[in-house]
Design an enzyme around this catalytic site. Sequence first.
Site, PDB file in Angstrom:
ATOM      1  N   GLY A  14       0.843  -1.203   0.000  1.00 39.70           N
ATOM      2  CA  GLY A  14       0.000   0.000   0.000  1.00 39.70           C
ATOM      3  C   GLY A  14       0.871   1.244   0.000  1.00 39.70           C
ATOM      4  O   GLY A  14       1.881   1.290   0.695  1.00 39.70           O
ATOM      5  N   VAL A  27      17.811   8.126  -3.670  1.00 40.70           N
ATOM      6  CA  VAL A  27      18.470   8.450  -4.947  1.00 40.70           C
ATOM      7  C   VAL A  27      19.597   9.462  -4.733  1.00 40.70           C
ATOM      8  O   VAL A  27      20.727   9.274  -5.200  1.00 40.70           O
ATOM      9  CB  VAL A  27      17.427   8.993  -5.970  1.00 40.70           C
ATOM     10  N   ARG A  75       1.038  -4.976  -5.132  1.00 42.42           N
ATOM     11  CA  ARG A  75       1.247  -6.165  -4.290  1.00 42.42           C
ATOM     12  C   ARG A  75       1.396  -7.312  -5.284  1.00 42.42           C
ATOM     13  O   ARG A  75       0.427  -7.720  -5.896  1.00 42.42           O
ATOM     14  CB  ARG A  75       0.052  -6.383  -3.359  1.00 42.42           C
ATOM     15  N   ASP A 106       5.647  -5.184   5.825  1.00 41.90           N
ATOM     16  CA  ASP A 106       6.143  -6.546   6.066  1.00 41.90           C
ATOM     17  C   ASP A 106       6.225  -7.390   4.802  1.00 41.90           C
ATOM     18  O   ASP A 106       7.188  -8.130   4.600  1.00 41.90           O
ATOM     19  CB  ASP A 106       5.222  -7.267   7.068  1.00 41.90           C
ATOM     20  N   THR A 128       4.415   2.674   5.604  1.00 34.41           N
ATOM     21  CA  THR A 128       2.997   2.268   5.649  1.00 34.41           C
ATOM     22  C   THR A 128       2.272   3.176   6.630  1.00 34.41           C
ATOM     23  O   THR A 128       2.830   3.549   7.668  1.00 34.41           O
ATOM     24  CB  THR A 128       2.812   0.795   6.076  1.00 34.41           C
ATOM     25  N   ASP A 130      -0.019   2.305   8.505  1.00 35.59           N
ATOM     26  CA  ASP A 130      -0.541   1.528   9.640  1.00 35.59           C
ATOM     27  C   ASP A 130       0.348   1.554  10.889  1.00 35.59           C
ATOM     28  O   ASP A 130      -0.101   1.190  11.963  1.00 35.59           O
ATOM     29  CB  ASP A 130      -0.725   0.050   9.228  1.00 35.59           C
ATOM     30  N   ASP A 132       2.545  -0.506  11.645  1.00 33.38           N
ATOM     31  CA  ASP A 132       2.485  -1.871  12.194  1.00 33.38           C
ATOM     32  C   ASP A 132       3.741  -2.701  11.906  1.00 33.38           C
ATOM     33  O   ASP A 132       3.688  -3.925  11.903  1.00 33.38           O
ATOM     34  CB  ASP A 132       1.250  -2.601  11.630  1.00 33.38           C
ATOM     35  N   MET A 172      -8.451   3.116   8.955  1.00 28.85           N
ATOM     36  CA  MET A 172      -7.632   1.999   8.456  1.00 28.85           C
ATOM     37  C   MET A 172      -6.674   1.484   9.540  1.00 28.85           C
ATOM     38  O   MET A 172      -6.683   1.965  10.670  1.00 28.85           O
ATOM     39  CB  MET A 172      -6.851   2.428   7.223  1.00 28.85           C
ATOM     40  N   ARG A 174      -5.390  -2.071   9.005  1.00 29.19           N
ATOM     41  CA  ARG A 174      -5.333  -3.527   8.779  1.00 29.19           C
ATOM     42  C   ARG A 174      -5.578  -4.268  10.104  1.00 29.19           C
ATOM     43  O   ARG A 174      -6.660  -4.173  10.634  1.00 29.19           O
ATOM     44  CB  ARG A 174      -3.993  -3.944   8.163  1.00 29.19           C
ATOM     45  N   GLU A 226     -10.424  -0.688  11.420  1.00 27.79           N
ATOM     46  CA  GLU A 226     -11.039  -1.622  10.459  1.00 27.79           C
ATOM     47  C   GLU A 226     -10.855  -3.086  10.889  1.00 27.79           C
ATOM     48  O   GLU A 226     -11.683  -3.934  10.562  1.00 27.79           O
ATOM     49  CB  GLU A 226     -10.497  -1.407   9.049  1.00 27.79           C
ATOM     50  N   VAL A 254      -8.778   7.751   1.544  1.00 29.92           N
ATOM     51  CA  VAL A 254      -8.367   9.157   1.684  1.00 29.92           C
ATOM     52  C   VAL A 254      -7.197   9.247   2.689  1.00 29.92           C
ATOM     53  O   VAL A 254      -6.321  10.113   2.573  1.00 29.92           O
ATOM     54  CB  VAL A 254      -9.583  10.026   2.109  1.00 29.92           C
ATOM     55  N   GLN A 255      -7.170   8.299   3.634  1.00 32.42           N
ATOM     56  CA  GLN A 255      -6.105   8.292   4.664  1.00 32.42           C
ATOM     57  C   GLN A 255      -4.726   8.008   4.071  1.00 32.42           C
ATOM     58  O   GLN A 255      -3.711   8.230   4.717  1.00 32.42           O
ATOM     59  CB  GLN A 255      -6.406   7.226   5.732  1.00 32.42           C
TER      60      GLN A 255
HETATM   61  O1  F6P Z   1      -1.508  -1.216   4.698  1.00 24.58           O
HETATM   62  C1  F6P Z   1      -2.126  -0.031   4.331  1.00 24.58           C
HETATM   63  C2  F6P Z   1      -3.610  -0.237   4.121  1.00 24.58           C
HETATM   64  O2  F6P Z   1      -4.182   1.009   3.771  1.00 24.58           O
HETATM   65  C3  F6P Z   1      -4.362  -0.854   5.304  1.00 24.58           C
HETATM   66  O3  F6P Z   1      -4.638   0.087   6.301  1.00 24.58           O
HETATM   67  C4  F6P Z   1      -5.575  -1.412   4.620  1.00 24.58           C
HETATM   68  O4  F6P Z   1      -6.099  -2.496   5.343  1.00 24.58           O
HETATM   69  C5  F6P Z   1      -5.032  -1.856   3.286  1.00 24.58           C
HETATM   70  O5  F6P Z   1      -3.832  -1.148   3.063  1.00 24.58           O
HETATM   71  C6  F6P Z   1      -5.973  -1.616   2.131  1.00 24.58           C
HETATM   72  O6  F6P Z   1      -5.401  -2.150   0.994  1.00 24.58           O
HETATM   73  P1  F6P Z   1      -5.911  -1.855  -0.488  1.00 24.58           P
HETATM   74  O7  F6P Z   1      -5.339  -0.532  -0.900  1.00 24.58           O
HETATM   75  O8  F6P Z   1      -5.334  -2.976  -1.279  1.00 24.58           O
HETATM   76  O9  F6P Z   1      -7.404  -1.810  -0.454  1.00 24.58           O
END
Ligand code: F6P
Length: 323
Positions: A14, A27, A75, A106, A128, A130, A132, A172, A174, A226, A254-255
């Site tokens: 993400g 760079v 991904r 990760d 990220t 998150d 996390d 958000m 995850r 979430e 948007v986040q």
């Molecule tokens: O890891 C970042 C994140 O925005 C999470 O908070 C969320 O669960 C996930 O990616 C959403 O992924 P996607 O952009 O594939 O919907």
Amino acid sequence: MGDIKTIGVLTSGGDAPGMNPAIRAVVRAAIFNGFNVKGIRHGYNGLINDDIFDMNLRSVSEIIHRGGTMLYTARSLEFQTLEGQLKAVENCKKHGIDALVVIGGDGTFRGAQAISRHGIRTIGIPGTIDNDIACSDYTIGFDTALNTAMEMIDKLRDTTQSHERCSVVEVMGRHAGYIAVNTGIATGALCVLVPEQPWDIDKDVIARIKETQAEGKKNFLIIVAEGAGKALKIAEQIQEKTGLDTRGTVLGHVQRGGSPSMRDRVVAAQMGVHAIELLQAGIYNRVVAMKNDAIVDYEIEEALNMKKELDPLMLGVAKVVSI
Ligand code: F6P
């Protein structure tokens, strides 16, 4: 510098605000230290599909303040296969890429670990929203995402207050509650529901609404990560159980956007420069991290095996200040 001459850089997973300043730092630091730099578009897919281009000092002009990632991201499912990894290694050899700096979460670091087993040296940078990544107190993008969520929730508070309603906001994160607990404190939410702590709708939400209602409170803000529940479902339950006019709002992607904050730009620069310093010193297969405000690094396997706890004191603070 050893035998590393050319460094590739990519973003994966993400996107997060601050990835652009991180690319810029990598760079510029690499060129400053005498390395050649190749950009790889669309994460590991770009390595597999040979979407690789030469970068110079000017390739990263005018991106420091931009959200998203100039290298695009993905991904990659194909990269999880041995066949995909071998194609990627072949393209690294074709372009003379000796080492890769990968910016992401990760999953991105697991990709780095996989390709390092085929002899490509790697450095991971945590990017990220998150927050996390277990080995790091901080991940690039977290601060900007928090500020975006806070601004959105402030706006929601205005209308929640005018209508004397209850708003349930899903943020958000995850499987993690870092965004939820921090925005909960910053916006004065009555309840913060996170995946790290079991919760019960009657005990942790309805009872709290009723207690504060009895003391004269007229509008209510509930934040749910979430990974802990669905805002729309919780809003329905609250309306049913209390009769309060309740709305659910999912903040969503948007986040992930917007111009990176000061903190994200500075940490991105620190981590990007550190990544190159490691390669310069002949150190690789590491993840750059922040520990107690210092920039450090860990071996990838060790980093991936670490665990990070959501500080229960933060949840306590959220509860105490929002009665
Ligand atoms: O890891 C970042 C994140 O925005 C999470 O908070 C969320 O669960 C996930 O990616 C959403 O992924 P996607 O952009 O594939 O919907």
